[in-house]
Design a protein around this motif. Structure first.
Motif, PDB file in Angstrom:
ATOM      1  N   HIS A 188     116.978 -17.289 -19.530  1.00  0.00           N
ATOM      2  CA  HIS A 188     117.313 -16.100 -20.319  1.00  0.00           C
ATOM      3  C   HIS A 188     116.777 -14.853 -19.622  1.00  0.00           C
ATOM      4  O   HIS A 188     115.625 -14.828 -19.177  1.00  0.00           O
ATOM      5  N   THR A 189     117.597 -13.811 -19.543  1.00  0.00           N
ATOM      6  CA  THR A 189     117.181 -12.571 -18.887  1.00  0.00           C
ATOM      7  C   THR A 189     116.922 -11.435 -19.880  1.00  0.00           C
ATOM      8  O   THR A 189     116.452 -10.373 -19.482  1.00  0.00           O
ATOM      9  N   LYS A 222     120.850  -2.965 -14.529  1.00  0.00           N
ATOM     10  CA  LYS A 222     121.281  -3.834 -13.438  1.00  0.00           C
ATOM     11  C   LYS A 222     120.168  -4.822 -13.121  1.00  0.00           C
ATOM     12  O   LYS A 222     118.992  -4.446 -13.094  1.00  0.00           O
ATOM     13  N   LEU A 223     120.567  -6.063 -12.885  1.00  0.00           N
ATOM     14  CA  LEU A 223     119.595  -7.113 -12.592  1.00  0.00           C
ATOM     15  C   LEU A 223     119.936  -7.739 -11.249  1.00  0.00           C
ATOM     16  O   LEU A 223     121.029  -8.289 -11.065  1.00  0.00           O
ATOM     17  N   THR A 224     119.015  -7.647 -10.295  1.00  0.00           N
ATOM     18  CA  THR A 224     119.192  -8.261  -8.986  1.00  0.00           C
ATOM     19  C   THR A 224     118.500  -9.609  -8.974  1.00  0.00           C
ATOM     20  O   THR A 224     117.306  -9.706  -9.274  1.00  0.00           O
ATOM     21  N   PRO A 238     110.317 -16.971 -16.677  1.00  0.00           N
ATOM     22  CA  PRO A 238     110.517 -16.072 -15.532  1.00  0.00           C
ATOM     23  C   PRO A 238     110.654 -14.626 -15.993  1.00  0.00           C
ATOM     24  O   PRO A 238     111.390 -14.334 -16.939  1.00  0.00           O
ATOM     25  N   GLY A 239     109.928 -13.733 -15.338  1.00  0.00           N
ATOM     26  CA  GLY A 239     109.923 -12.329 -15.738  1.00  0.00           C
ATOM     27  C   GLY A 239     110.981 -11.520 -14.997  1.00  0.00           C
ATOM     28  O   GLY A 239     110.687 -10.870 -13.990  1.00  0.00           O
ATOM     29  N   PHE A 240     112.206 -11.531 -15.497  1.00  0.00           N
ATOM     30  CA  PHE A 240     113.283 -10.749 -14.884  1.00  0.00           C
ATOM     31  C   PHE A 240     113.055  -9.258 -15.149  1.00  0.00           C
ATOM     32  O   PHE A 240     112.676  -8.868 -16.252  1.00  0.00           O
ATOM     33  N   VAL A 241     113.321  -8.437 -14.129  1.00  0.00           N
ATOM     34  CA  VAL A 241     113.130  -6.991 -14.251  1.00  0.00           C
ATOM     35  C   VAL A 241     114.469  -6.296 -14.038  1.00  0.00           C
ATOM     36  O   VAL A 241     115.081  -6.387 -12.970  1.00  0.00           O
ATOM     37  N   HIS A 307     102.407  -3.722 -26.647  1.00  0.00           N
ATOM     38  CA  HIS A 307     103.222  -4.900 -26.380  1.00  0.00           C
ATOM     39  C   HIS A 307     104.428  -4.485 -25.551  1.00  0.00           C
ATOM     40  O   HIS A 307     104.697  -3.294 -25.368  1.00  0.00           O
ATOM     41  N   SER A 308     105.144  -5.441 -25.026  1.00  0.00           N
ATOM     42  CA  SER A 308     106.361  -5.167 -24.274  1.00  0.00           C
ATOM     43  C   SER A 308     107.407  -6.206 -24.626  1.00  0.00           C
ATOM     44  O   SER A 308     107.096  -7.253 -25.201  1.00  0.00           O
ATOM     45  N   TRP A 309     108.653  -5.902 -24.301  1.00  0.00           N
ATOM     46  CA  TRP A 309     109.727  -6.871 -24.455  1.00  0.00           C
ATOM     47  C   TRP A 309     109.913  -7.579 -23.119  1.00  0.00           C
ATOM     48  O   TRP A 309     110.134  -6.917 -22.099  1.00  0.00           O
ATOM     49  N   GLU A 310     109.843  -8.901 -23.111  1.00  0.00           N
ATOM     50  CA  GLU A 310     109.933  -9.681 -21.883  1.00  0.00           C
ATOM     51  C   GLU A 310     111.121 -10.636 -21.942  1.00  0.00           C
ATOM     52  O   GLU A 310     111.536 -11.080 -23.014  1.00  0.00           O
ATOM     53  N   SER A 311     111.661 -10.954 -20.776  1.00  0.00           N
ATOM     54  CA  SER A 311     112.831 -11.830 -20.714  1.00  0.00           C
ATOM     55  C   SER A 311     112.507 -13.223 -21.233  1.00  0.00           C
ATOM     56  O   SER A 311     111.440 -13.777 -20.951  1.00  0.00           O
TER      57      SER A 311
END
Length: 322
Positions: A188-189, A222-224, A238-241, A307-311
Motif C-alpha cells: 500500500h502506498t 508523484k511516486l517514483t 515500506p515508507g513510500f514518499v 503525528h504523520s500519515w504514513e503509507s
C-alpha cells in the motif's frame, strides 16, 4: 493502541495505527565509431527465438489495512482484477530499457496471474529483468504509470474530491532469477483514514453527520518506485514518499446510515490519502451535522499530539461529544 487528544468543546480525537559504448582512438589509427543501442522488443515466440514463458506464479499484498469500499484488505479482493505489469531489461554490457508494458489479471483464487498478452523471456545470456506492478490498472481514478527511466516506475495520482471514489494505490517490484516465475507482492502506498463518532450527554437526542471534509490536504502527487523502500513506517510497512505534492479538498457526504449513537460507530467513506509528515497552516477538518459545523485545525491537532500519515498505515479519528 489509541492516543486521545482533547479539543475545545469537549471533543476528543483518537488515533489508531493499525510500506558501453567503447571507442578506440590512437595517434596512429583514428577510428570514428557510431554505435547505436540495440533495442530489444518483447519476445514473441511465433516470430523469434524466445526463452520460457513469463509466469506470475504468486501474488500477495502486505495487508494490515482492513477497509471498506475500494480499499484492498487481502489478496482475495484482487481476484479477477487487472493490474499494470511492466518489465525492464538490462542486457549484458548494455543500458536498461523497457521490455514490455502491459497488464495482467489476477486468476481465480487470487494466487497467480495471467499476463495479457502472454510474454516470454528473451533468449539472452548475462541479462537481467526487473518487473513493476501497480494497482489499480483501469478506471477513471487509477494512477497513471510511466517509464521514462526504464529502471523505475513513476506513478501519477490524483485523489478524487469525493472520498467515495478513492482507490487503494499499490505497487510492487520483482527481480526473479532468469527464466523463473515472477512473484508479485503488492504494498500500500497511501494512508487509510476513517472517522468514528460517539455522542454523550448533554448532546441532543438526534445527531446526524451530513458531511466530513478535509480542506487543504495533499491530494495530488508523484511516486517514483525503483525498489521497495527499505525505510519503514512505525509498524514496519515500506515508507513510500510522494513528491510534487499539491493540496486540495476531499469530502465524504452522508445521506443515510449517519446517526451518531451512544456507542462508537464508524461513519462516512474510507479516505485513502497521500502520506505526509507536514500539514499546512490552513489544513483542517470540517464536520457538518444537523446542528451545524465544527472545524478542527490540523496545526492544533498536531501540536497536541505530533503525528504523520504514513503509507500502509491506518488512522482512525474519533469524535466524542460532537
Amino acid at each position: 493502541g489509541y492516543v486521545s487528544v482533547m479539543l475545545s468543546g469537549g471533543c476528543f480525537f483518537n488515533w489508531e495505527r493499525n510500506r558501453m559504448i567503447k571507442f578506440n582512438n590512437s595517434i596512429r589509427t583514428i577510428v570514428t565509431a557510431v554505435i547505436l543501442p540495440v533495442i530489444f522488443s518483447s519476445c514473441i515466440r511465433e516470430e523469434m527465438t524466445c526463452g520460457n514463458q513469463i509466469v506470475v506464479q504468486r501474488i500477495g499484498e502486505d495487508g494490515g489495512a482492513v477497509t471498506r469500499g475500494t480499499a484492498v484488505s487481502s489478496v482475495s479482493d484482487l481476484e479477477n482484477q487487472l493490474f499494470g505489469f511492466s518489465a525492464s531489461l538490462t542486457p549484458a554490457a548494455s543500458a536498461t530499457q523497457v521490455y514490455f508494458n502491459e497488464k495482467a489479471r489476477v486468476n481465480a483464487g487470487g494466487i497467480t496471474g495471467t499476463i495479457l498478452p502472454e510474454q516470454y523471456w528473451p533468449a539472452l545470456l548475462g541479462a537481467s529483468m526487473k518487473f513493476f506492478s501497480w494497482y489499480p490498472y483501469e478506471g477513471t481514478y487509477a494512477p497513471a504509470a510511466t517509464f521514462a527511466n526504464p529502471a523505475q516506475m513513476l506513478l501519477n495520482y490524483t485523489a478524487d474530491a469525493d472520498a467515495a471514489n478513492h482507490v487503494d494505490v499499490m505497487a510492487a517490484v520483482s527481480t526473479p532469477g532468469w527464466n523463473e516465475g515472477v512473484g508479485v507482492h503488492f504494498y500500500h502506498t497511501l494512508t487509510k483514514v476513517t472517522f468514528t463518532f460517539q455522542k454523550k450527554d448533554p448532546v441532543p437526542d438526534v445527531v446526524t453527520i451530513q458531511k466530513i471534509e478535509f480542506q487543504g490536504v495533499p491530494n495530488v502527487g508523484k511516486l517514483t518506485v525503483g525498489t521497495i523502500p527499505a525505510k519503514t513506517t512505525a509498524n514496519g510497512k515500506p515508507g513510500f514518499v510522494w513528491n510534487d505534492v499539491t493540496t486540495g479538498n476531499i469530502v465524504s457526504t452522508l445521506s443515510s446510515n449517519n446517526t451518531v449513537t451512544d456507542d462508537k460507530v464508524l461513519l462516512g467513506d474510507t479516505f485513502l490519502m497521500l502520506p505526509t509528515d507536514q500539514f499546512s497552516d490552513e489544513a483542517k477538518i470540517v464536520v457538518t451535522t444537523n446542528l451545524g459545523e465544527r472545524e478542527f485545525m490540523f496545526k492544533d491537532i498536531v501540536a497536541t499530539k505530533p503525528h504523520s500519515w504514513e503509507s500502509g498505515e491506518y488512522i482512525n479519528l474519533s469524535l466524542i461529544h460532537i
